[in-house]
Design a protein around this motif. Structure first.
Motif, PDB file in Angstrom:
ATOM      1  N   ASN A   2       0.841  -1.187   0.000  1.00 40.32           N
ATOM      2  CA  ASN A   2       0.000   0.000   0.000  1.00 40.32           C
ATOM      3  C   ASN A   2       0.882   1.244   0.000  1.00 40.32           C
ATOM      4  O   ASN A   2       1.928   1.294   0.646  1.00 40.32           O
ATOM      5  N   PHE A   3       0.432   2.278  -0.717  1.00 42.85           N
ATOM      6  CA  PHE A   3       1.172   3.514  -0.799  1.00 42.85           C
ATOM      7  C   PHE A   3       0.319   4.638  -0.238  1.00 42.85           C
ATOM      8  O   PHE A   3      -0.793   4.885  -0.696  1.00 42.85           O
ATOM      9  N   LYS A   4       0.846   5.327   0.744  1.00 41.04           N
ATOM     10  CA  LYS A   4       0.150   6.458   1.326  1.00 41.04           C
ATOM     11  C   LYS A   4       1.079   7.663   1.307  1.00 41.04           C
ATOM     12  O   LYS A   4       2.267   7.553   1.582  1.00 41.04           O
ATOM     13  N   THR A   5       0.519   8.799   0.973  1.00 39.00           N
ATOM     14  CA  THR A   5       1.315  10.016   0.918  1.00 39.00           C
ATOM     15  C   THR A   5       1.831  10.365   2.306  1.00 39.00           C
ATOM     16  O   THR A   5       1.063  10.423   3.263  1.00 39.00           O
ATOM     17  N   THR A   6       3.126  10.607   2.439  1.00 32.10           N
ATOM     18  CA  THR A   6       3.733  10.949   3.718  1.00 32.10           C
ATOM     19  C   THR A   6       3.889  12.463   3.801  1.00 32.10           C
ATOM     20  O   THR A   6       3.290  13.210   3.050  1.00 32.10           O
ATOM     21  N   VAL A   7       4.746  12.904   4.729  1.00 33.48           N
ATOM     22  CA  VAL A   7       4.956  14.340   4.907  1.00 33.48           C
ATOM     23  C   VAL A   7       5.772  14.931   3.769  1.00 33.48           C
ATOM     24  O   VAL A   7       5.953  16.143   3.709  1.00 33.48           O
ATOM     25  N   HIS A   8       6.322  14.096   2.867  1.00 37.97           N
ATOM     26  CA  HIS A   8       7.072  14.604   1.727  1.00 37.97           C
ATOM     27  C   HIS A   8       6.196  15.496   0.856  1.00 37.97           C
ATOM     28  O   HIS A   8       4.973  15.357   0.808  1.00 37.97           O
ATOM     29  N   PHE A   9       6.862  16.417   0.166  1.00 38.33           N
ATOM     30  CA  PHE A   9       6.145  17.277  -0.788  1.00 38.33           C
ATOM     31  C   PHE A   9       5.476  16.405  -1.844  1.00 38.33           C
ATOM     32  O   PHE A   9       6.083  15.493  -2.395  1.00 38.33           O
ATOM     33  N   ASP A  10       4.212  16.694  -2.141  1.00 40.83           N
ATOM     34  CA  ASP A  10       3.435  15.913  -3.098  1.00 40.83           C
ATOM     35  C   ASP A  10       3.581  16.530  -4.489  1.00 40.83           C
ATOM     36  O   ASP A  10       2.899  17.504  -4.838  1.00 40.83           O
ATOM     37  N   PHE A  11       4.492  15.957  -5.295  1.00 39.87           N
ATOM     38  CA  PHE A  11       4.724  16.486  -6.638  1.00 39.87           C
ATOM     39  C   PHE A  11       3.507  16.282  -7.540  1.00 39.87           C
ATOM     40  O   PHE A  11       3.207  17.125  -8.383  1.00 39.87           O
ATOM     41  N   ILE A  12       2.838  15.171  -7.383  1.00 42.41           N
ATOM     42  CA  ILE A  12       1.700  14.866  -8.247  1.00 42.41           C
ATOM     43  C   ILE A  12       0.550  15.829  -7.995  1.00 42.41           C
ATOM     44  O   ILE A  12      -0.132  16.269  -8.927  1.00 42.41           O
ATOM     45  N   LYS A  13       0.343  16.194  -6.733  1.00 43.53           N
ATOM     46  CA  LYS A  13      -0.742  17.112  -6.396  1.00 43.53           C
ATOM     47  C   LYS A  13      -0.557  18.460  -7.091  1.00 43.53           C
ATOM     48  O   LYS A  13      -1.533  19.115  -7.467  1.00 43.53           O
ATOM     49  N   HIS A  14       0.696  18.875  -7.270  1.00 37.67           N
ATOM     50  CA  HIS A  14       0.990  20.178  -7.869  1.00 37.67           C
ATOM     51  C   HIS A  14       1.433  20.051  -9.326  1.00 37.67           C
ATOM     52  O   HIS A  14       2.027  20.987  -9.863  1.00 37.67           O
ATOM     53  N   SER A  15       1.142  18.912  -9.945  1.00 35.42           N
ATOM     54  CA  SER A  15       1.626  18.684 -11.309  1.00 35.42           C
ATOM     55  C   SER A  15       1.064  19.696 -12.315  1.00 35.42           C
ATOM     56  O   SER A  15       1.748  20.084 -13.262  1.00 35.42           O
ATOM     57  N   LYS A  16      -0.177  20.143 -12.126  1.00 40.26           N
ATOM     58  CA  LYS A  16      -0.760  21.112 -13.051  1.00 40.26           C
ATOM     59  C   LYS A  16       0.012  22.430 -13.035  1.00 40.26           C
ATOM     60  O   LYS A  16       0.172  23.083 -14.070  1.00 40.26           O
TER      61      LYS A  16
END
Length: 306
Positions: A2-16
């Protein structure tokens, strides 16, 4: 897995946002190319290049003064060499042998008979041929890379990688066009090596994505996005160290190298930086965009017992 977003910066969320910034830079580069084109060096336009060694240190003002005695006032020579005794002068026209001899004799009159000169001439036909061969080199490299990635991965990885590396190459060209930096053969070498380093970064990330995709139970787009984001962070250290190792060398060449290699080093710095950015912020989100549009495979009907 399972993959869960951690405290790392979320590149995919800001891809736009990354896509929009890249598109804006691309549009600016296209406009600059249409309005101003590139500042071609003597390698890509007809002209003459003279490298003159005078045997003693001199200043740019002294070199310009000598050229002025031969009637040349519109050329700005550069002074370099280990002892500051080398003058490089580039002329936008093909000089006749008599004029070349006159320039060499003028430097001999000023600095003595130890003066020597190397002269390179590019004809209009040769300039056009070099331009076409450069375009062919970039196209062939891009096609070869796409085929390689398709064989090793799949077409979505190949398409995303190729779009990203072409973006990297274009960023270097756009920056040189916007700031009117001279384009010569070392610049082309820098663009081609940029493509090579860029695809290396992307393959490292794609390999991790493929591995996580194989062992993870991913059904939704959000799960895929989390997996890609985690894959980026799992390979982040390796990619940063690889890029920094080459970037430090390129920066040193730019700061301490001779004038003839500074633009090559600058093109490398721009290309390496863009390659690291595009691997994380363009190629991987673009693969996710293509993957999320994939139609789910139809379930096979259960076999009935005979």
């Amino acid at each position: 897995m399972n993959f869960k977003t951690t405290v790392h910066f979320d590149f995919i969320k800001h891809s736009k946002k990354f896509f929009m910034a890249s598109i804006i830079l691309t549009v600016i580069g296209i406009i600059s190319l249409f309005l101003f084109n590139l500042n071609y060096g003597v390698d890509f336009k007809a002209g003459t290049n003279m490298d003159i060694v005078v045997g003693k240190a001199l200043t740019q003002a002294e070199a310009k003064e000598v050229l002025a005695t031969t009637g040349i006032t519109n050329v700005t020579p550069t002074v370099g060499g280990t002892n500051g005794d080398r003058v490089s002068a580039r002329f936008d026209e093909v000089l006749e042998q008599a004029k070349v001899t006159e320039i060499q004799n003028a430097f001999k009159a000023k600095f003595g008979d130890q003066v020597s000169a190397e002269v390179s001439v590019v004809s209009p036909d040769m300039a056009r041929e070099l331009g076409f061969k450069t375009i062919y080199a970039v196209i062939i490299a891009s096609i070869a890379i796409m085929i390689y990635v398709m064989i090793r991965f799949e077409w979505r990885f190949a398409l995303a990688a190729n779009i990203a590396i072409l973006y990297d190459a274009f960023v270097v060209v756009a920056v040189f066009s916007i700031f009117r930096l001279e384009v010569d053969l070392p610049f082309i070498a820098a663009v081609l090596t940029t493509i090579g380093y860029s695809i290396n970064d992307k393959i490292v990330i794609f390999d991790r994505i493929r591995e996580n995709l194989r062992f993870g139970k991913l059904k939704t787009r959000d799960q895929l996005a989390d997996m890609v984001n985690q894959s980026l962070w799992q390979t982040m250290a390796r990619n940063i160290y690889t890029v920094l190792a080459v970037l430090v060398i390129a920066v040193c060449l730019f700061l301490f190298g001779s004038e003839s290699i500074k633009l090559f080093a600058l093109a490398k710095i721009i290309g390496l930086t863009s390659g690291a950015y595009s691997s994380i912020c363009i190629a991987s989100p673009l693969w996710l965009l293509l993957k999320s549009k994939q139609k789910p495979k139809a379930k096979q009907p259960a076999k009935t017992a005979v």
